[in-house]
Design a protein around this motif. Sequence first.
Motif, PDB file in Angstrom:
ATOM      1  N   VAL A 121       0.825  -1.194   0.000  1.00  0.00           N
ATOM      2  CA  VAL A 121       0.000   0.000   0.000  1.00  0.00           C
ATOM      3  C   VAL A 121       0.870   1.258   0.000  1.00  0.00           C
ATOM      4  O   VAL A 121       0.512   2.279  -0.578  1.00  0.00           O
ATOM      5  CB  VAL A 121      -0.937   0.004   1.226  1.00  0.00           C
ATOM      6  CG1 VAL A 121      -1.720   1.305   1.321  1.00  0.00           C
ATOM      7  CG2 VAL A 121      -1.892  -1.177   1.157  1.00  0.00           C
ATOM      8  N   LEU A 122       2.048   1.182   0.629  1.00  0.00           N
ATOM      9  CA  LEU A 122       2.916   2.346   0.790  1.00  0.00           C
ATOM     10  C   LEU A 122       4.046   2.390  -0.218  1.00  0.00           C
ATOM     11  O   LEU A 122       4.995   3.143  -0.046  1.00  0.00           O
ATOM     12  CB  LEU A 122       3.488   2.370   2.213  1.00  0.00           C
ATOM     13  CG  LEU A 122       2.461   2.501   3.339  1.00  0.00           C
ATOM     14  CD1 LEU A 122       3.141   2.468   4.691  1.00  0.00           C
ATOM     15  CD2 LEU A 122       1.663   3.791   3.186  1.00  0.00           C
ATOM     16  N   HIS A 123       3.980   1.602  -1.271  1.00  0.00           N
ATOM     17  CA  HIS A 123       5.037   1.615  -2.279  1.00  0.00           C
ATOM     18  C   HIS A 123       4.436   1.272  -3.626  1.00  0.00           C
ATOM     19  O   HIS A 123       3.523   0.450  -3.716  1.00  0.00           O
ATOM     20  CB  HIS A 123       6.139   0.598  -1.918  1.00  0.00           C
ATOM     21  CG  HIS A 123       7.364   0.733  -2.779  1.00  0.00           C
ATOM     22  ND1 HIS A 123       7.464   0.133  -4.015  1.00  0.00           N
ATOM     23  CD2 HIS A 123       8.527   1.405  -2.596  1.00  0.00           C
ATOM     24  CE1 HIS A 123       8.640   0.430  -4.543  1.00  0.00           C
ATOM     25  NE2 HIS A 123       9.301   1.202  -3.715  1.00  0.00           N
ATOM     26  N   PRO A 124       4.952   1.900  -4.696  1.00  0.00           N
ATOM     27  CA  PRO A 124       4.482   1.506  -6.030  1.00  0.00           C
ATOM     28  C   PRO A 124       4.703   0.021  -6.281  1.00  0.00           C
ATOM     29  O   PRO A 124       5.514  -0.634  -5.626  1.00  0.00           O
ATOM     30  CB  PRO A 124       5.350   2.367  -6.966  1.00  0.00           C
ATOM     31  CG  PRO A 124       5.729   3.560  -6.143  1.00  0.00           C
ATOM     32  CD  PRO A 124       5.887   3.035  -4.743  1.00  0.00           C
ATOM     33  N   VAL A 125       3.977  -0.514  -7.249  1.00  0.00           N
ATOM     34  CA  VAL A 125       4.083  -1.938  -7.589  1.00  0.00           C
ATOM     35  C   VAL A 125       5.525  -2.274  -7.975  1.00  0.00           C
ATOM     36  O   VAL A 125       6.161  -1.535  -8.740  1.00  0.00           O
ATOM     37  CB  VAL A 125       3.123  -2.273  -8.747  1.00  0.00           C
ATOM     38  CG1 VAL A 125       3.314  -3.715  -9.207  1.00  0.00           C
ATOM     39  CG2 VAL A 125       1.684  -2.030  -8.316  1.00  0.00           C
ATOM     40  N   THR A 126       6.048  -3.363  -7.444  1.00  0.00           N
ATOM     41  CA  THR A 126       7.431  -3.766  -7.710  1.00  0.00           C
ATOM     42  C   THR A 126       7.603  -4.129  -9.184  1.00  0.00           C
ATOM     43  O   THR A 126       6.826  -4.909  -9.742  1.00  0.00           O
ATOM     44  CB  THR A 126       7.820  -4.960  -6.841  1.00  0.00           C
ATOM     45  OG1 THR A 126       7.615  -4.622  -5.462  1.00  0.00           O
ATOM     46  CG2 THR A 126       9.284  -5.331  -7.044  1.00  0.00           C
ATOM     47  N   MET A 127       8.644  -3.559  -9.803  1.00  0.00           N
ATOM     48  CA  MET A 127       8.918  -3.787 -11.218  1.00  0.00           C
ATOM     49  C   MET A 127      10.158  -4.667 -11.393  1.00  0.00           C
ATOM     50  O   MET A 127      11.080  -4.618 -10.585  1.00  0.00           O
ATOM     51  CB  MET A 127       9.142  -2.459 -11.947  1.00  0.00           C
ATOM     52  CG  MET A 127       7.897  -1.634 -12.115  1.00  0.00           C
ATOM     53  SD  MET A 127       6.781  -2.364 -13.337  1.00  0.00           S
ATOM     54  CE  MET A 127       5.314  -1.375 -13.055  1.00  0.00           C
ATOM     55  N   GLN A 128      10.153  -5.451 -12.478  1.00  0.00           N
ATOM     56  CA  GLN A 128      11.277  -6.303 -12.820  1.00  0.00           C
ATOM     57  C   GLN A 128      11.747  -5.978 -14.236  1.00  0.00           C
ATOM     58  O   GLN A 128      10.952  -5.928 -15.171  1.00  0.00           O
ATOM     59  CB  GLN A 128      10.885  -7.779 -12.728  1.00  0.00           C
ATOM     60  CG  GLN A 128      11.955  -8.754 -13.190  1.00  0.00           C
ATOM     61  CD  GLN A 128      13.200  -8.708 -12.323  1.00  0.00           C
ATOM     62  OE1 GLN A 128      13.111  -8.890 -11.106  1.00  0.00           O
ATOM     63  NE2 GLN A 128      14.346  -8.463 -12.938  1.00  0.00           N
ATOM     64  N   ARG A 129      13.030  -5.782 -14.386  1.00  0.00           N
ATOM     65  CA  ARG A 129      13.610  -5.618 -15.719  1.00  0.00           C
ATOM     66  C   ARG A 129      13.715  -6.998 -16.358  1.00  0.00           C
ATOM     67  O   ARG A 129      14.184  -7.953 -15.728  1.00  0.00           O
ATOM     68  CB  ARG A 129      14.996  -4.992 -15.598  1.00  0.00           C
ATOM     69  CG  ARG A 129      15.714  -4.743 -16.921  1.00  0.00           C
ATOM     70  CD  ARG A 129      15.091  -3.618 -17.680  1.00  0.00           C
ATOM     71  NE  ARG A 129      15.894  -3.247 -18.853  1.00  0.00           N
ATOM     72  CZ  ARG A 129      15.524  -2.373 -19.759  1.00  0.00           C
ATOM     73  NH1 ARG A 129      14.346  -1.766 -19.623  1.00  0.00           N
ATOM     74  NH2 ARG A 129      16.281  -2.087 -20.790  1.00  0.00           N
ATOM     75  N   VAL A 130      13.252  -7.130 -17.607  1.00  0.00           N
ATOM     76  CA  VAL A 130      13.217  -8.439 -18.242  1.00  0.00           C
ATOM     77  C   VAL A 130      13.680  -8.334 -19.692  1.00  0.00           C
ATOM     78  O   VAL A 130      13.661  -7.265 -20.305  1.00  0.00           O
ATOM     79  CB  VAL A 130      11.800  -9.059 -18.225  1.00  0.00           C
ATOM     80  CG1 VAL A 130      11.320  -9.302 -16.815  1.00  0.00           C
ATOM     81  CG2 VAL A 130      10.824  -8.192 -19.008  1.00  0.00           C
ATOM     82  N   ALA A 131      14.079  -9.503 -20.205  1.00  0.00           N
ATOM     83  CA  ALA A 131      14.297  -9.689 -21.640  1.00  0.00           C
ATOM     84  C   ALA A 131      13.266 -10.685 -22.130  1.00  0.00           C
ATOM     85  O   ALA A 131      13.063 -11.738 -21.514  1.00  0.00           O
ATOM     86  CB  ALA A 131      15.708 -10.197 -21.906  1.00  0.00           C
ATOM     87  N   LEU A 132      12.600 -10.352 -23.219  1.00  0.00           N
ATOM     88  CA  LEU A 132      11.620 -11.252 -23.832  1.00  0.00           C
ATOM     89  C   LEU A 132      12.288 -11.928 -25.019  1.00  0.00           C
ATOM     90  O   LEU A 132      12.749 -11.259 -25.953  1.00  0.00           O
ATOM     91  CB  LEU A 132      10.397 -10.463 -24.298  1.00  0.00           C
ATOM     92  CG  LEU A 132       9.698  -9.611 -23.221  1.00  0.00           C
ATOM     93  CD1 LEU A 132       8.558  -8.814 -23.843  1.00  0.00           C
ATOM     94  CD2 LEU A 132       9.177 -10.482 -22.097  1.00  0.00           C
ATOM     95  N   LEU A 133      12.363 -13.246 -24.968  1.00  0.00           N
ATOM     96  CA  LEU A 133      13.054 -14.018 -25.989  1.00  0.00           C
ATOM     97  C   LEU A 133      12.064 -14.803 -26.829  1.00  0.00           C
ATOM     98  O   LEU A 133      11.035 -15.281 -26.315  1.00  0.00           O
ATOM     99  CB  LEU A 133      14.056 -14.975 -25.352  1.00  0.00           C
ATOM    100  CG  LEU A 133      15.067 -14.373 -24.366  1.00  0.00           C
ATOM    101  CD1 LEU A 133      15.983 -15.466 -23.831  1.00  0.00           C
ATOM    102  CD2 LEU A 133      15.864 -13.258 -25.022  1.00  0.00           C
ATOM    103  N   GLY A 134      12.371 -14.945 -28.107  1.00  0.00           N
ATOM    104  CA  GLY A 134      11.530 -15.728 -29.001  1.00  0.00           C
ATOM    105  C   GLY A 134      12.314 -16.168 -30.216  1.00  0.00           C
ATOM    106  O   GLY A 134      13.391 -15.637 -30.519  1.00  0.00           O
ATOM    107  N   PRO A 135      11.806 -17.126 -30.972  1.00  0.00           N
ATOM    108  CA  PRO A 135      12.481 -17.569 -32.190  1.00  0.00           C
ATOM    109  C   PRO A 135      12.576 -16.421 -33.203  1.00  0.00           C
ATOM    110  O   PRO A 135      11.588 -15.724 -33.458  1.00  0.00           O
ATOM    111  CB  PRO A 135      11.586 -18.693 -32.713  1.00  0.00           C
ATOM    112  CG  PRO A 135      10.733 -19.095 -31.547  1.00  0.00           C
ATOM    113  CD  PRO A 135      10.558 -17.875 -30.722  1.00  0.00           C
ATOM    114  N   ARG A 136      13.750 -16.230 -33.778  1.00  0.00           N
ATOM    115  CA  ARG A 136      13.954 -15.105 -34.680  1.00  0.00           C
ATOM    116  C   ARG A 136      13.025 -15.166 -35.881  1.00  0.00           C
ATOM    117  O   ARG A 136      12.497 -14.144 -36.320  1.00  0.00           O
ATOM    118  CB  ARG A 136      15.413 -15.081 -35.141  1.00  0.00           C
ATOM    119  CG  ARG A 136      15.762 -13.916 -36.066  1.00  0.00           C
ATOM    120  CD  ARG A 136      17.249 -13.836 -36.314  1.00  0.00           C
ATOM    121  NE  ARG A 136      17.736 -15.021 -36.997  1.00  0.00           N
ATOM    122  CZ  ARG A 136      17.720 -15.181 -38.328  1.00  0.00           C
ATOM    123  NH1 ARG A 136      17.218 -14.235 -39.103  1.00  0.00           N
ATOM    124  NH2 ARG A 136      18.201 -16.281 -38.885  1.00  0.00           N
TER     125      ARG A 136
END
Length: 464
Positions: free
Chosen positions: A6-21
């Motif tokens: 309630v007292l902090h913004p939603v926790t964010m995660q840095r990600v890489a999205l991988l897929g077949p080229r």
Amino acid sequence: MQWREVLHPVTMQRVALLGPRRALRPVLAAVADAGTVQLDPPPDDHADGAATQRLLRLGRPTGLVPVLSPEPPDLASCEDAGRLDLIAGEAELEARSAAALERGRVAALAGWVPTVALPGLADRLAPHGGAVVPLPRPAGVQPPTLLPTTGASTDLTALVRTYATVPYADVDPTVLAGLAYVVMFGMMFADAGHGLLLVLAAAAVRWGRWRRLERLRPGWLFLLGAGLASTGFGVAFGEAFGPTRLLPALWLRPLDEPVRLLVAGVAVGAVLLAGAYALGTVNRYREGGWRRALYAPSGIAGASSFLGLGMLAGGWYGHVGWLAVVGSVVAGAGLVAAYAGLLVAAGGGGAGAAQAVVELVDLVVRLGSNLVSFARLAAFGMTHAALAAVVWSATTALWHDGGAAVVAAALVFVAGNAVTFALEGLVAGIQALRLEYYELFSRVFDTEGVPFRPWHVPFATQEA
């Protein structure tokens, strides 16, 4: 929801999205439909894809909302059917695909995802050969801010969002700001009768079936809180549709003890300012550690100056020598720390020193003016009581005349209370907002965050 959420913004995660080229489209389509990923901006140059070129040739109509089809659509058929929305959705996929980093058989895009959305996103991508890989946060990069989307605080976010985007590192002040707002509103709109009308209005907005009230539904909690606070202060002041004597004054009557009420308004302001300084100090620490928290005018330095000057004024007014001495020391230490912080921010040197002196004087002047500004809590509370008293005096005068004057008295009472309700409700709402923004938020916030804007292109719900 836990109190930390309630007292902090939603926790964010840095990600890489991988897929077949060579089969990246279904992965990107799943990401777009999920609407939970803020991808890094694509390059400035546009993708040179078939959908993009067709859309440019046709011209992008105003208000066109892109949508996707699960499978690659036939662009010519879409054009013939007038489904430019499908062409626009395909153009967005082309732009994102062109921005992907390719290594061998794999293509990758980077972005931010709410931590709670990671499992669901991974499940969406897996059937298409895609994956989500958590990454460390880049140094010096601020994650985007998303305030909680569940719980009571969601009905209050407009109060903060209108002023600024909460920096990701800061405490989310939404709930505390909402409480402060309704307290200030209630003190200025202090009438138990009018407050109960606001409570009924909140219930009608929240649970009523009138379509015209649906657009007000996001603000129903404000109405409820304001109504309860106004009712509470009305009971304390003995006001119920004016000085009708329906209620005894549990504390004081505004027009009988104006000085006492003015002092109380300033005292409420002092408490709110102290809370703003406390929250600002926490935020400065979270943004830059103890050094930033110590020297910032909205951190320990400013809080010490505020506390010390208050102790000095209290010692002088109450003829308490030791309190005045302690206040002088605390205020002096706070002003020295604030000057040091302002000097560093100004770049040092003679010009920086002069600028820091001017800003320090401004800091001291604003401390006093901001505190005195809260006297309006009492001033507008007395204005409300005075208007209601005029209406009640006219009503009783007509009532005592009897006969047809009784009907006139009823009309005066209803119309007068309606005017007072509308006028004072508008004034109290604006003034509480002004105090919230200029006196409180100016200490809570020192920087502005980056809003979380996920990429969202949903699948079409129907075909032409």
